[in-house]
Write a protein that holds these residues in place. Structure first.
Motif, short mmCIF file in Angstrom:
data_model
loop_
_atom_site.label_atom_id
_atom_site.label_comp_id
_atom_site.label_asym_id
_atom_site.label_seq_id
_atom_site.Cartn_x
_atom_site.Cartn_y
_atom_site.Cartn_z
N SER A 131 17.18 -23.44 -1.12
CA SER A 131 16.84 -24.97 -0.63
C SER A 131 15.61 -24.61 0.18
O SER A 131 15.02 -23.51 0.53
CB SER A 131 17.62 -25.45 0.50
N GLY A 132 14.75 -25.58 0.51
CA GLY A 132 13.69 -25.70 1.39
C GLY A 132 13.75 -24.97 2.77
O GLY A 132 12.92 -24.01 3.07
N ALA A 159 6.43 -28.34 5.18
CA ALA A 159 6.91 -28.78 3.62
C ALA A 159 8.45 -29.44 3.67
O ALA A 159 8.85 -29.57 2.38
CB ALA A 159 6.95 -27.55 2.99
N LEU A 160 9.17 -29.40 4.90
CA LEU A 160 10.29 -29.94 4.73
C LEU A 160 10.71 -31.35 4.83
O LEU A 160 9.77 -32.01 5.54
CB LEU A 160 11.40 -29.07 5.63
N ASP A 161 11.75 -32.02 4.42
CA ASP A 161 11.91 -33.49 4.82
C ASP A 161 12.26 -33.62 6.27
O ASP A 161 12.65 -32.56 6.57
CB ASP A 161 12.67 -34.04 3.70
N LEU A 162 12.42 -34.82 6.79
CA LEU A 162 12.55 -35.12 8.29
C LEU A 162 13.98 -34.39 8.58
O LEU A 162 14.16 -33.84 9.72
CB LEU A 162 12.52 -36.61 8.48
N LYS A 163 15.00 -34.76 7.93
CA LYS A 163 16.50 -34.39 8.53
C LYS A 163 16.45 -32.93 8.32
O LYS A 163 17.00 -32.43 9.20
CB LYS A 163 17.47 -34.86 7.17
N LEU A 164 15.79 -32.22 7.22
CA LEU A 164 15.85 -30.63 7.28
C LEU A 164 15.16 -30.09 8.44
O LEU A 164 15.42 -29.13 9.05
CB LEU A 164 15.45 -30.35 6.05
N ARG A 165 13.95 -30.71 8.80
CA ARG A 165 13.11 -30.27 9.87
C ARG A 165 13.74 -30.30 11.14
O ARG A 165 13.84 -29.41 12.01
CB ARG A 165 11.76 -31.00 10.15
N GLN A 166 14.58 -31.71 11.43
CA GLN A 166 15.36 -31.60 12.44
C GLN A 166 16.52 -30.75 12.73
O GLN A 166 16.62 -30.15 13.84
CB GLN A 166 15.90 -33.11 12.62
N ASP A 189 2.81 -32.15 14.63
CA ASP A 189 3.96 -32.91 14.84
C ASP A 189 4.36 -32.61 16.55
O ASP A 189 4.67 -31.59 16.86
CB ASP A 189 5.35 -32.66 14.03
#
Length: 331
Positions: A131-132, A159-166, A189
């Motif tokens: 996964s990312g 490069a990650l989506d918001l949920k994964l970044r959090q 950010d």
């Protein structure tokens, strides 16, 4: 300790000039808009670009003229740059093989990093099977493999989506605290910078506008541009401040200075549902105010009351140039 002393680089229409320090085990975030010089500064520290002025020091050693490979700097880029034909284990071990580590030491080091980054179950997978977030961990483990003296992260979660970044923010913060290596993180950010770093340097047009802890920057912004960039909305110009009985200079009305439901009359101009909070735009004393908080049952056209605790208002410096980027956007 990392010391950046008068480091300079010029391009057409842009000039970078920065001095900064990063203490032992400290994480510094470089925050700012696109084109402010964040990635350029990181590349200068890494040795990927040659400065026109200044020095880079790590403890008592000057790095300025050293080749990138001689600096013992760990790098993580936004695209991770993993070797697609190698397994996770091989990606992490690559730099150790190049440095001719003994086999048993290399196995121990890779095993430690797999555990640190929670990648043990994925050791034999290739990057395209991850996964990312897992690829991000591999890039970090590889950057840490050769015991770098300095770690540089360029938009590591970009490069990650918001949920994964959090999900990964606090994990990355914990890893950086554990390894204890001076670290610079480039990000656009604000929430990412505040969560990861003990110190934040806010860049604009190649210079550091303000440096401090996340709390210091947010609660005591230096000028209207800093306040606006950090998300504050209730900014008064010098003239508006004078009309409110304040000294004739820009001021910030922080959210905690404003009480809703008591005081003078205000009219709701707009309501925006944002999930956990509701945003209200109000007109009060002819000024626009912005508030976020729990649902109040107020809608456009409704009347409410506002009270301002003037002791909590923050005085700001005038902009260093004649240009005003923001003055009370709701007025």
């Amino acid at each position: 300790m990392l010391r950046i002393v008068g480091l300079g680089k010029s391009y057409p229409g842009f000039k970078l000039s920065v001095s900064l320090e990063v203490g032992p085990g400290q994480t510094l975030a470089l925050l700012g808009p696109s084109g402010s010089g964040k990635s350029t500064l990181l590349r200068l520290v890494a040795g990927l670009e040659i400065p026109e002025a200044g020095q880079v020091w790590l403890d008592e050693a000057e790095l300025t003229l050293l080749a990138p490979e001689a600096r013992r700097v760990g790098l993580v880029f936004q695209d991770y740059a993993l070797f697609p034909h190698m397994s996770v284990w091989e990606n992490i071990a690559f730099g150790l093989r190049e440095a001719r580590w003994e086999a048993y030491r290399m196995r121990e080091r890779v095993a430690f990093l797999l555990e640190l980054t929670h990648l043990g179950p994925h050791a034999h997978k290739r990057p395209d099977q991850l996964s990312g977030g897992e690829r991000q961990r591999v890039a970090l483990a590889r950057a840490l493999a050769n015991n770098p003296r300095l770690l540089l992260l360029d938009e590591p979660l970009g490069a990650l989506d918001l949920k994964l970044r959090q999900e990964l923010l606090l994990e990355l913060r914990a890893i950086l605290r554990q390894i204890g290596v001076p670290t610079i993180v480039v990000t656009h950010d604000q929430s990412e910078a505040f969560a990861i770093a003990q110190q934040v340097a806010l860049l604009k047009e190649g210079i550091v506008v303000q440096l401090g802890s996340p709390e210091q920057l947010f609660r005591q912004p230096k000028n209207p541009w800093v306040a606006s960039f950090l998300g504050h909305r209730n900014l008064l110009s010098a003239e508006q401040s004078r009309q409110m009985g304040l000294p004739a200079r820009p001021h910030l009305l922080p959210q905690e200075a404003i009480t809703l439901g008591v005081g003078e009359e205000a009219v709701v101009r707009e309501r925006v549902f944002k999930g956990f909070v509701v945003a209200l735009e109000l007109v009060w004393r002819g000024l626009g105010l912005y508030l976020e908080g729990p649902e109040q049952g107020l809608y456009p056209g409704d009347t409410t009351q506002i009270r301002v605790d003037w002791s909590r208002v923050v005085a700001l410096e005038e902009e260093p140039t004649g240009r005003r980027d923001t003055i009370n956007p709701l007025a």
